[in-house]
Motif scaffolding. Structure first.
Motif, mmCIF file in Angstrom:
data_model
loop_
_atom_site.group_PDB
_atom_site.id
_atom_site.type_symbol
_atom_site.label_atom_id
_atom_site.label_comp_id
_atom_site.label_asym_id
_atom_site.label_seq_id
_atom_site.Cartn_x
_atom_site.Cartn_y
_atom_site.Cartn_z
ATOM 1 N N LEU A 422 0.803 -1.224 0.000
ATOM 2 C CA LEU A 422 0.000 0.000 0.000
ATOM 3 C C LEU A 422 0.833 1.270 0.000
ATOM 4 C CD1 LEU A 422 -2.777 -1.037 2.563
ATOM 5 C CD2 LEU A 422 -2.883 -1.095 0.057
ATOM 6 N N PHE A 423 1.989 1.264 0.695
ATOM 7 C CA PHE A 423 2.682 2.531 0.942
ATOM 8 C C PHE A 423 4.134 2.566 0.463
ATOM 9 C CE2 PHE A 423 -0.739 2.282 4.040
ATOM 10 C CZ PHE A 423 -1.345 3.519 3.892
ATOM 11 N N CYS A 424 4.590 1.514 -0.190
ATOM 12 C CA CYS A 424 5.949 1.505 -0.734
ATOM 13 C C CYS A 424 6.091 2.573 -1.827
ATOM 14 C CB CYS A 424 6.252 0.123 -1.299
ATOM 15 S SG CYS A 424 7.768 0.004 -2.259
ATOM 16 N N ASN A 425 7.269 3.201 -1.904
ATOM 17 C CA ASN A 425 7.512 4.193 -2.957
ATOM 18 C C ASN A 425 8.923 3.989 -3.501
ATOM 19 O OD1 ASN A 425 7.557 6.362 -4.676
ATOM 20 N ND2 ASN A 425 6.845 7.844 -3.177
ATOM 21 N N GLN A 426 9.074 2.919 -4.294
ATOM 22 C CA GLN A 426 10.357 2.584 -4.887
ATOM 23 C C GLN A 426 10.281 2.777 -6.404
ATOM 24 O OE1 GLN A 426 13.303 1.399 -3.688
ATOM 25 N NE2 GLN A 426 12.825 1.055 -1.533
ATOM 26 N N GLU A 427 11.431 2.827 -7.038
ATOM 27 C CA GLU A 427 11.469 3.020 -8.489
ATOM 28 C C GLU A 427 10.771 1.879 -9.211
ATOM 29 O OE1 GLU A 427 14.764 3.545 -12.087
ATOM 30 O OE2 GLU A 427 15.390 3.619 -9.980
ATOM 31 N N ARG A 428 10.946 0.638 -8.694
ATOM 32 C CA ARG A 428 10.393 -0.526 -9.382
ATOM 33 C C ARG A 428 8.984 -0.883 -8.933
ATOM 34 N NH1 ARG A 428 15.490 -4.757 -10.015
ATOM 35 N NH2 ARG A 428 16.896 -3.297 -11.071
ATOM 36 N N PHE A 429 8.550 -0.343 -7.808
ATOM 37 C CA PHE A 429 7.188 -0.614 -7.354
ATOM 38 C C PHE A 429 6.698 0.527 -6.485
ATOM 39 C CE2 PHE A 429 4.124 -2.236 -4.239
ATOM 40 C CZ PHE A 429 3.141 -2.711 -5.107
ATOM 41 N N VAL A 430 5.490 0.993 -6.790
ATOM 42 C CA VAL A 430 4.845 2.046 -6.002
ATOM 43 C C VAL A 430 3.566 1.474 -5.417
ATOM 44 C CG1 VAL A 430 3.794 4.340 -6.058
ATOM 45 C CG2 VAL A 430 5.819 3.860 -7.447
ATOM 46 N N GLY A 431 3.397 1.611 -4.087
ATOM 47 C CA GLY A 431 2.227 1.068 -3.418
ATOM 48 C C GLY A 431 0.935 1.657 -3.940
ATOM 49 N N TYR A 432 -0.159 0.907 -3.761
ATOM 50 C CA TYR A 432 -1.446 1.302 -4.340
ATOM 51 C C TYR A 432 -1.976 2.595 -3.747
ATOM 52 C CZ TYR A 432 -1.256 -3.385 -6.285
ATOM 53 O OH TYR A 432 -0.855 -4.498 -6.966
ATOM 54 N N VAL A 433 -1.778 2.826 -2.479
ATOM 55 C CA VAL A 433 -2.230 4.082 -1.869
ATOM 56 C C VAL A 433 -1.376 5.246 -2.358
ATOM 57 C CG1 VAL A 433 -2.499 5.342 0.297
ATOM 58 C CG2 VAL A 433 -3.187 2.943 0.163
ATOM 59 N N VAL A 434 -0.066 5.024 -2.458
ATOM 60 C CA VAL A 434 0.838 6.089 -2.913
ATOM 61 C C VAL A 434 0.553 6.457 -4.365
ATOM 62 C CG1 VAL A 434 3.258 6.741 -3.253
ATOM 63 C CG2 VAL A 434 2.595 5.376 -1.265
ATOM 64 N N ARG A 435 0.131 5.503 -5.170
ATOM 65 C CA ARG A 435 -0.233 5.828 -6.557
ATOM 66 C C ARG A 435 -1.382 6.817 -6.607
ATOM 67 N NH1 ARG A 435 -0.339 -0.297 -9.245
ATOM 68 N NH2 ARG A 435 1.710 -0.951 -8.443
ATOM 69 N N ALA A 436 -2.315 6.653 -5.686
ATOM 70 C CA ALA A 436 -3.474 7.549 -5.649
ATOM 71 C C ALA A 436 -3.150 8.865 -4.951
ATOM 72 C CB ALA A 436 -4.641 6.861 -4.939
ATOM 73 N N VAL A 437 -2.235 8.802 -3.979
ATOM 74 C CA VAL A 437 -1.881 10.008 -3.208
ATOM 75 C C VAL A 437 -0.353 10.124 -3.200
ATOM 76 C CG1 VAL A 437 -2.280 11.274 -1.054
ATOM 77 C CG2 VAL A 437 -3.867 9.462 -1.731
ATOM 78 N N PRO A 438 0.258 10.602 -4.281
ATOM 79 C CA PRO A 438 1.716 10.640 -4.395
ATOM 80 C C PRO A 438 2.402 11.464 -3.315
ATOM 81 C CG PRO A 438 0.679 11.011 -6.526
ATOM 82 C CD PRO A 438 -0.410 11.074 -5.506
ATOM 83 N N GLU A 439 1.700 12.465 -2.783
ATOM 84 C CA GLU A 439 2.322 13.326 -1.780
ATOM 85 C C GLU A 439 2.619 12.605 -0.465
ATOM 86 O OE1 GLU A 439 -2.141 14.422 -2.011
ATOM 87 O OE2 GLU A 439 -0.485 13.928 -3.369
ATOM 88 N N LEU A 440 2.177 11.354 -0.332
ATOM 89 C CA LEU A 440 2.485 10.590 0.873
ATOM 90 C C LEU A 440 3.960 10.221 0.962
ATOM 91 C CD1 LEU A 440 -0.511 8.108 1.314
ATOM 92 C CD2 LEU A 440 0.169 9.966 2.837
ATOM 93 N N GLY A 441 4.673 10.250 -0.164
ATOM 94 C CA GLY A 441 6.081 9.877 -0.150
ATOM 95 C C GLY A 441 6.227 8.392 0.120
ATOM 96 N N ASP A 442 6.868 8.051 1.241
ATOM 97 C CA ASP A 442 7.028 6.647 1.625
ATOM 98 C C ASP A 442 6.913 6.536 3.137
ATOM 99 O OD1 ASP A 442 7.949 4.024 2.227
ATOM 100 O OD2 ASP A 442 8.975 3.967 0.306
ATOM 101 N N ILE A 443 5.766 6.072 3.601
ATOM 102 C CA ILE A 443 5.544 5.910 5.042
ATOM 103 C C ILE A 443 5.379 4.431 5.389
ATOM 104 C CG2 ILE A 443 4.564 8.201 5.362
ATOM 105 C CD1 ILE A 443 1.777 6.936 5.280
ATOM 106 N N GLY A 444 5.897 3.572 4.518
ATOM 107 C CA GLY A 444 5.730 2.139 4.708
ATOM 108 C C GLY A 444 6.229 1.638 6.050
ATOM 109 N N ALA A 445 7.401 2.117 6.502
ATOM 110 C CA ALA A 445 7.973 1.638 7.763
ATOM 111 C C ALA A 445 7.079 1.976 8.943
ATOM 112 C CB ALA A 445 9.355 2.245 7.967
ATOM 113 N N PHE A 446 6.508 3.177 8.928
ATOM 114 C CA PHE A 446 5.696 3.619 10.068
ATOM 115 C C PHE A 446 4.330 2.936 10.076
ATOM 116 C CE2 PHE A 446 8.523 7.080 8.649
ATOM 117 C CZ PHE A 446 9.397 7.063 9.733
ATOM 118 N N VAL A 447 3.763 2.743 8.894
ATOM 119 C CA VAL A 447 2.508 1.995 8.804
ATOM 120 C C VAL A 447 2.741 0.550 9.223
ATOM 121 C CG1 VAL A 447 0.743 1.129 7.221
ATOM 122 C CG2 VAL A 447 1.542 3.492 7.025
ATOM 123 N N GLY A 448 3.857 -0.035 8.781
ATOM 124 C CA GLY A 448 4.183 -1.400 9.156
ATOM 125 C C GLY A 448 4.321 -1.560 10.662
ATOM 126 N N PHE A 449 4.936 -0.576 11.307
ATOM 127 C CA PHE A 449 5.073 -0.618 12.769
ATOM 128 C C PHE A 449 3.703 -0.629 13.439
ATOM 129 C CE2 PHE A 449 5.060 1.495 16.861
ATOM 130 C CZ PHE A 449 6.100 0.878 17.543
#
Length: 472
Positions: A422-449
């Motif tokens: 949902l929240f990954c923001n890498q060159e090879r894969f962008v999470g589904y939520v980040v695709r819809a809301v690009p300004e989220l950047g990458d909060i994957g670690a904090f959501v995962g916690f």
């Protein structure tokens, strides 16, 4: 199920520590056994140097570089994002370091509480591969480039020199690693402070961001990268406090460890960000581009410091990587378990670093966030377990091959998978939520916690209570 003596596991109280004590030039015996009280030594203040030296290196600087060069922040925006990420990582390090003297076991052995003996193989594998090998390779590359620039040798030859040095320190083990960090830290600090003064004198820290405004996406990417770097040390925390006497202050233990980590990381990340504001890079070699802003003598000393800093970081990386490998349950000759695994990781880390020499910058940016993806949910599970567990665990529980806690494994996997998808923001894969809301950047670690923490409280509460009621 009664938790009795461990099955098919070494006696947790029979660590082969006789004669090791505080000897420096002696190979640390054994593997991941508990350290007996009569073999404990040291004071908490030494941890400040232990966690300062490994961060006085170019990998730390490069976090600041990418915050402006790749993530598009202004200098002050980058400083704020990095400080927050570092503070969160240091806070986690405080809590985990403070537990080491009480239990006397490595961090990944303590992880068996939250994951079970067999289930703990999953996070131990993540640590052994991504930290023991991945960080080893990443830091080796920066050290290799530094030696290449300083002496005019090929990066590959520089890599060989770096790998041999850092593997040798880790082979001898805990006491030599700690002593090396203590000696290296003040020297490295002086050199980098001198370089920092010169860089700030040339920098233009008031330069606006790339787009002239504030990018929440870039801010969160930077915060996540800084957190990934600093929190990347947390699976090692108890490895370097388990030799302290159990009577030492938990507060002092955590404070000295976390303050060394926070101050060194924040200082050099800020220096890296400032260096970018001087002008465009003059070389594709990242270490050469950084030191090009310095007078020749200071530049040479800084290159040497970068190489020594890489060794300081990787002596810890390969040592703790070997501890994680042993926590997976592998059995080797008792007296040299850890030392033999250290050599193995040195060889594998060298091969990975050799491959990464071709495109160090891109590899590092992606690697920082990959580390954060698994560290976040791992910390969530570990801290949720500490919240539920009212009593210290027995050694028998930590080494009992029958003890299972599949709720911890499920919470970790679900938190990791959901946060990345949902929240990954890498060159090879962008999470589904980040695709819809690009300004989220990458909060994957904090959501995962957050996900793993909440799931563990639901899925593992009963198992934790049962493990505490059962006599050992």
């Amino acid at each position: 199920m009664a938790i009795g003596a461990p099955l098919n596991s070494p006696d947790a109280t029979d660590a082969p520590q006789g004669g090791y004590g505080d000897k420096v030039l002696a190979v640390e015996p054994g593997g991941n056994e508990a350290i007996p009280v009569d073999a404990r030594h040291g004071t908490p203040r030494g941890l400040f140097w232990t966690w300062t030296a490994p961060n006085l290196e170019f990998a730390t600087i490069f976090v600041g570089v990418i915050s402006i060069l790749y993530f598009g922040l202004s200098f002050w925006q980058a400083v704020a994002a990095m400080a927050i990420g570092n503070l969160l990582g240091a806070a986690a390090h405080f809590l985990l370091s403070a537990e080491g003297p009480l239990h006397g076991v490595p961090q990944m052995v303590l992880g068996r509480l939250a994951f079970g003996y067999r289930g703990n193989i999953l996070p131990a594998t993540f640590m052994a591969v991504m930290c023991g090998v991945g960080w080893f390779a990443t830091n080796s590359v920066s050290g290799a480039f530094a030696l290449s620039t300083l002496f005019g040798i090929t990066p590959l030859l520089g890599l060989v020199v770096i790998v041999v040095a850092q593997t040798a320190f880790a082979f001898f083990g805990h006491n030599l690693v700690q002593r090396f960090e203590r000696i290296a830290a003040p020297v490295l600090a002086v050199i980098f402070v001198v370089g920092a003064v010169i860089i700030f004198g040339k920098s233009h820290v008031s330069t606006p961001s790339a787009d002239g405004g504030f990018s929440i996406g870039g801010f969160l990417l930077t915060m996540g990268a800084a957190f990934g770097y600093t929190a990347g040390w947390t699976p090692y925390a108890a490895d370097y406090t388990r030799y302290l006497p159990p009577t030492v202050s938990k507060v002092k233990t955590g404070l000295f460890a976390s303050s060394g980590l926070f101050l060194s990381c924040t200082f050099l990340m800020v220096v890296g960000a400032a260096s970018v504001t001087i002008g465009d890079p003059v070389s594709d070699n990242p270490t050469e581009a950084f030191t090009a802003n310095l007078p020749s003598l200071v530049a040479d000393l800084t290159l040497l410091a970068i190489a020594v800093g890489a060794v300081a970081a990787n002596a810890i990386n390969v040592y703790s990587g070997s501890m994680a490998f042993l926590a997976m349950g592998f059995r080797l000759p008792v007296g040299l378990q850890r030392a033999l695994v250290t050599v193995f990781f040195g060889v594998v880390g060298f091969l990975v670093a050799w491959w990464a020499l071709a495109d160090a910058a891109a590899s590092y940016e992606a690697f920082l966030l990959l580390v954060a993806y698994w560290i976040g949910p791992w910390l969530g599970v570990v801290f949720a377990d500490r919240l539920l567990r009212r009593e210290p665990p027995t050694l028998a529980l930590l080494y009992d091959t029958r003890y299972a806690n599949w709720g911890g494994v499920a919470a970790f996997v679900l938190g990791l998978v959901a946060s990345v998808l949902l929240f990954c923001n890498q060159e090879r894969f962008v999470g589904y939520v980040v695709r819809a809301v690009p300004e989220l950047g990458d909060i994957g670690a904090f959501v995962g916690f957050a996900l793993a923490f909440g799931l563990y409280l639901i899925l593992a509460r009963g198992r934790v209570a049962q493990s505490q009621r059962t006599p050992s």
